[in-house]
Each structure stands twice: as C-alpha cells, then as structure tokens.
Design a protein around this motif. Structure first.
Motif, PDB file in Angstrom:
ATOM      1  N   UNK A  96      35.753 -11.372 -17.255  1.00  0.00           N
ATOM      2  CA  UNK A  96      36.959 -12.110 -16.868  1.00  0.00           C
ATOM      3  C   UNK A  96      37.218 -11.989 -15.366  1.00  0.00           C
ATOM      4  N   UNK A  97      36.972 -10.794 -14.814  1.00  0.00           N
ATOM      5  CA  UNK A  97      37.170 -10.594 -13.370  1.00  0.00           C
ATOM      6  C   UNK A  97      36.203 -11.472 -12.574  1.00  0.00           C
ATOM      7  N   UNK A  98      34.946 -11.503 -12.996  1.00  0.00           N
ATOM      8  CA  UNK A  98      33.968 -12.359 -12.325  1.00  0.00           C
ATOM      9  C   UNK A  98      34.377 -13.835 -12.438  1.00  0.00           C
ATOM     10  N   UNK A  99      34.853 -14.225 -13.614  1.00  0.00           N
ATOM     11  CA  UNK A  99      35.267 -15.616 -13.812  1.00  0.00           C
ATOM     12  C   UNK A  99      36.424 -15.969 -12.875  1.00  0.00           C
ATOM     13  N   UNK A 100      37.421 -15.081 -12.799  1.00  0.00           N
ATOM     14  CA  UNK A 100      38.568 -15.334 -11.917  1.00  0.00           C
ATOM     15  C   UNK A 100      38.147 -15.443 -10.461  1.00  0.00           C
ATOM     16  N   UNK A 101      37.085 -14.729 -10.087  1.00  0.00           N
ATOM     17  CA  UNK A 101      36.555 -14.799  -8.717  1.00  0.00           C
ATOM     18  C   UNK A 101      35.595 -15.968  -8.522  1.00  0.00           C
ATOM     19  N   UNK A 102      35.479 -16.810  -9.566  1.00  0.00           N
ATOM     20  CA  UNK A 102      34.568 -17.956  -9.550  1.00  0.00           C
ATOM     21  C   UNK A 102      33.100 -17.544  -9.440  1.00  0.00           C
ATOM     22  N   UNK A 103      32.806 -16.327  -9.884  1.00  0.00           N
ATOM     23  CA  UNK A 103      31.415 -15.870  -9.948  1.00  0.00           C
ATOM     24  C   UNK A 103      30.915 -16.165 -11.357  1.00  0.00           C
ATOM     25  N   UNK A 104      30.674 -17.446 -11.614  1.00  0.00           N
ATOM     26  CA  UNK A 104      30.438 -17.892 -12.978  1.00  0.00           C
ATOM     27  C   UNK A 104      29.133 -17.373 -13.572  1.00  0.00           C
ATOM     28  N   UNK A 105      28.109 -17.239 -12.764  1.00  0.00           N
ATOM     29  CA  UNK A 105      26.836 -16.720 -13.286  1.00  0.00           C
ATOM     30  C   UNK A 105      26.992 -15.283 -13.755  1.00  0.00           C
ATOM     31  N   UNK A 106      27.684 -14.463 -12.946  1.00  0.00           N
ATOM     32  CA  UNK A 106      27.907 -13.059 -13.314  1.00  0.00           C
ATOM     33  C   UNK A 106      28.785 -12.961 -14.556  1.00  0.00           C
ATOM     34  N   UNK A 107      29.800 -13.825 -14.633  1.00  0.00           N
ATOM     35  CA  UNK A 107      30.673 -13.828 -15.806  1.00  0.00           C
ATOM     36  C   UNK A 107      29.878 -14.168 -17.062  1.00  0.00           C
ATOM     37  N   UNK A 108      29.061 -15.208 -16.964  1.00  0.00           N
ATOM     38  CA  UNK A 108      28.247 -15.632 -18.109  1.00  0.00           C
ATOM     39  C   UNK A 108      27.328 -14.516 -18.565  1.00  0.00           C
ATOM     40  N   UNK A 109      26.748 -13.800 -17.632  1.00  0.00           N
ATOM     41  CA  UNK A 109      25.848 -12.698 -17.961  1.00  0.00           C
ATOM     42  C   UNK A 109      26.578 -11.608 -18.736  1.00  0.00           C
ATOM     43  N   UNK A 110      27.811 -11.296 -18.322  1.00  0.00           N
ATOM     44  CA  UNK A 110      28.598 -10.274 -19.025  1.00  0.00           C
ATOM     45  C   UNK A 110      28.914 -10.713 -20.445  1.00  0.00           C
ATOM     46  N   UNK A 111      29.315 -11.958 -20.603  1.00  0.00           N
ATOM     47  CA  UNK A 111      29.659 -12.443 -21.941  1.00  0.00           C
ATOM     48  C   UNK A 111      28.433 -12.463 -22.855  1.00  0.00           C
ATOM     49  N   UNK A 112      27.281 -12.760 -22.289  1.00  0.00           N
ATOM     50  CA  UNK A 112      26.047 -12.744 -23.088  1.00  0.00           C
ATOM     51  C   UNK A 112      25.717 -11.333 -23.570  1.00  0.00           C
ATOM     52  N   UNK A 113      26.036 -10.342 -22.753  1.00  0.00           N
ATOM     53  CA  UNK A 113      25.781  -8.947 -23.149  1.00  0.00           C
ATOM     54  C   UNK A 113      26.639  -8.554 -24.339  1.00  0.00           C
ATOM     55  N   UNK A 114      27.871  -9.072 -24.358  1.00  0.00           N
ATOM     56  CA  UNK A 114      28.819  -8.690 -25.404  1.00  0.00           C
ATOM     57  C   UNK A 114      28.566  -9.451 -26.704  1.00  0.00           C
TER      58      UNK A 114
END
Length: 399
Positions: free
Chosen positions: A229-247
C-alpha cells in the motif's frame, strides 16, 4: 457421530487430560505441610512458592480459555502475595477476555495502590480505557505512567494509539516517533508508526520503515500488505504489485488482493490485466458490487464507455438500482454524448443531446441517496451545460 466429531471429542479429552496432569504435577510440587501436634491452632505460613503455584495453574487455565478457573487461581495468588504484579496483570486480562471491564479496571487500580512503583498498572489501565473508548482517561493514565518512567517506550506507544483513535494523526505521529526512537527494534511500535505515516500520506517514510520490518519478518502478511500500500501511494506501482504477488499465495480466497493487484496494474496502464484481476475479485467476493465498481471506474477513466456499459449491466444484476451504478451509467451517457458531438454534424449533435438527456435521467435516480446526491446533482449540471453548448454549436457553429 461423524469421524470429525469423534476426532474433536478425542482432542478435547486429551487436552483436558494433559491439563489435569499438569495441574496435578504443580500441586504435587507444592511445599509439603508440617504435621501439627494435636491441639495446636497455628496456621501454615503462606509462601512465595504457593503464590507461584496458583499463578501457574491460573495461567494454564487462561491459555485454555477456562477463564473462571483462571480468575479463581489468580485471586488466590494475589491473596497469598499482595504485590504479585504478574498475577494482577493476568487477572485483569482474564476479566478483559470475559468483557468484565469494571473488574479489570478495579484490578489495575488495586495493583497501582499495592505496587505504586510499577509502570505496568498505568499502561494496563490506559490500554483498558482505550478499549472502552474513554480516551481522556487513557491519556491521563499514560501521563501518570510517564511520571514513573519518562523513558519507557510503551507509554509513548500507548499515547500514540490513543491519539490515533481520536483521529489526531499528527499528535499520534509525535508520540510514536518518540517511542520508536527509544525502541527502534520494537516491531509493534515501528509498524504503528508506519501506519500513521500512511494515514498522513507520508508514503516514502512509511515504505522505508515497512521495508525494514518486512526484511526482519518476511512472513508477516499484514506488514507485506501495508508495504504494498505504501508503494502504491508513492506511485511505485511495480513494487506494489510485487508485494501483493508475494502475499497472494497465503490468501488465495482474499478478493482484496486481486483488487490491489488490479489497481497497481492500472497504474502501470496494463488495463487488460487489471480487468482480469477485477473479474477474479468478482468471482471471489460475496459483495460483488465493490470489484465491479472498481472495474467500471477504470473503463470510465480511460473512456472505454462500451466496456463500462457492459459491466454496469452485469453489476445491476447483483445490485439493482444501486446509486453508484446509476451515476456511472450517467457518466457513460455523457461520454457517448461527447463522442457523438465530436462528429460535428447535425445528426451527431442531435444524438449527443439525446445522450445527455439520458444521462440526466440516470443521475436523477441517485438523487435520493445521501452519499451520491451531490455527485448526481453535479452530473445533471454538467449534462445541462453540454446540452446548451451542443445546441449553440448546432445552430451557430463553433464560433
């Protein structure tokens, strides 16, 4: 009796057997009584080991959620030793678990009276008051605890939690930063501070802190989600997507993961993949309306009104006459109208005006809903302006 019921019955019997065996062991290990001479009135002296014995028995009952028996033993431990801090804390916990908050409050206050030098009575009382939504009392309790130990992180952590509950996130941040500076390795404090950073839209600070926690606790799902969520809020969408895939493998039936993945894919402009994730969320969700609204909103943003219309129709099947969907239907017809108007011929203008009028009809359906009334009123005004401007273009041209 089914095999599952029989298995559960055997498990309960074994659990009780081992508990009673443990209790028998504790009792057997207690101090042996001295044989009194006949006619003596002397009472046996209470010893520290007897208090400990009652506490250990109570603690086992507490773990087994046998709260009444736990309370009896903790009370015996306190009767034997009036300054037994752990027994007071455990007794208060048992009362809290059984929602006897008044008795828990009384227990903490007695502990404070009997052991005034301990901080735990005040922090326990503060935490209880937060649970009871008595926030001013909680602040007072933590401040009194601060007078005992002004360098204890738990006091500032507690105050941060109180102010978070009071929606004073800036004040919460101040106290949580103090707590974190005192105990930077405390996971609970670090996580609480990171969540406050997210609420204050300080996503960079949140992501740095959460990345540190995630590295230390890689299997903590809540931390991983918050980092995404923090990455998403920072518009770091690739990093956010990677975190969600891990979960995702840990929460395969959790539709929210698919929605979060979809929104990250939207940020990356990978709209087809985003749509697939939204539709997976629709399949998993009991409340299918929510993922549908996200999906429709995506198509409205990219002006794909045909796809938006398609999924509005599907969404109406599960949420008939929903005010949000009515407004979105209005948005679709505004979009259709703009497309027809852009043709800049008489037929296009007439078609555009018809679409704008249809849009007004859909917005009117949402006027009775308090949440969507303002949006619907705005939509009607936009439609009226577009109708007026289109008529002028049709009669007088663009000049």
């Amino acid at each position: 009796m089914t095999k599952r019921k029989e298995s559960n019955r055997r498990y309960r019997m074994l659990r009780q057997f081992f508990l009673y065996l443990f209790l028998a062991f504790l009792i057997g290990c207690g101090p042996s009584q001295t044989i009194k001479k006949e006619g003596t009135e002397e009472k046996p002296e209470k010893t520290e080991s007897e208090s400990k014995k009652h506490y250990n028995i109570g603690y086992e009952y507490l773990k087994m959620k046998m709260y009444s028996d736990a309370i009896i033993n903790f009370e015996k431990a306190i009767e034997d030793s009036a300054t037994y801090v752990d027994a007071y804390l455990a007794l208060a916990k048992a009362y809290i678990e059984t929602q006897q908050y008044g008795l828990a409050e009384e227990t903490y206050k007695t502990m404070i009276e009997k052991v005034p030098s301990t901080l735990k009575g005040w922090t326990g009382l503060g935490s209880l008051y937060v649970k009871m939504a008595r926030y001013d009392d909680a602040i007072e309790a933590y401040n009194k605890g601060m007078q005992i130990d002004s360098l204890n992180a738990s006091v500032y952590h507690g105050l941060g939690h109180v102010y978070e509950k009071k929606k004073d996130h800036e004040k919460a941040r101040e106290y949580l930063e103090r707590a974190y500076n005192l105990e930077p390795e405390n996971r609970a404090i670090a996580f609480a501070l990171a969540k406050i950073y997210l609420k204050l839209e300080r996503c960079n600070e949140a992501s740095v802190l959460l990345a540190k926690i995630a590295k230390e606790f890689p299997k903590d799902i809540e931390v991983a989600l918050s980092l995404g969520d923090a990455y998403y809020d920072c518009k770091k969408y690739s990093e956010a997507l990677e975190q969600y895939k891990k979960v995702e493998p840990e929460l395969p039936e959790f539709a929210t993961i698919n929605i979060k993945k979809a929104k990250s894919l939207e940020g990356l402009r990978r709209y087809s993949e985003a749509a697939e994730e939204y539709l997976k969320a629709v399949d998993k969700s009991e409340n299918k309306r929510i993922p549908y609204i996200h999906l429709i909103n995506m198509y409205l943003k990219i002006k794909n009104y045909g796809k938006a219309q398609k999924y509005i129709t599907q969404a109406f099947a599960v949420a008939p006459n929903d005010p949000a969907l009515n407004c979105m239907k209005g948005d679709v017809y505004l979009g259709y109208g703009d497309g027809a108007r852009a043709r800049k011929n008489k037929k296009g203008y007439e078609t555009a005006i018809a679409h704008y009028k249809t849009a007004k009809g859909w917005y009117r359906k949402a006027l009775g809903d308090a949440q969507w009334r303002k949006y619907a009123e705005g939509g009607i005004k936009r439609a009226d302006i577009k109708i007026k401007n289109t008529q002028q273009e049709m009669w007088y041209g663009d000049d």
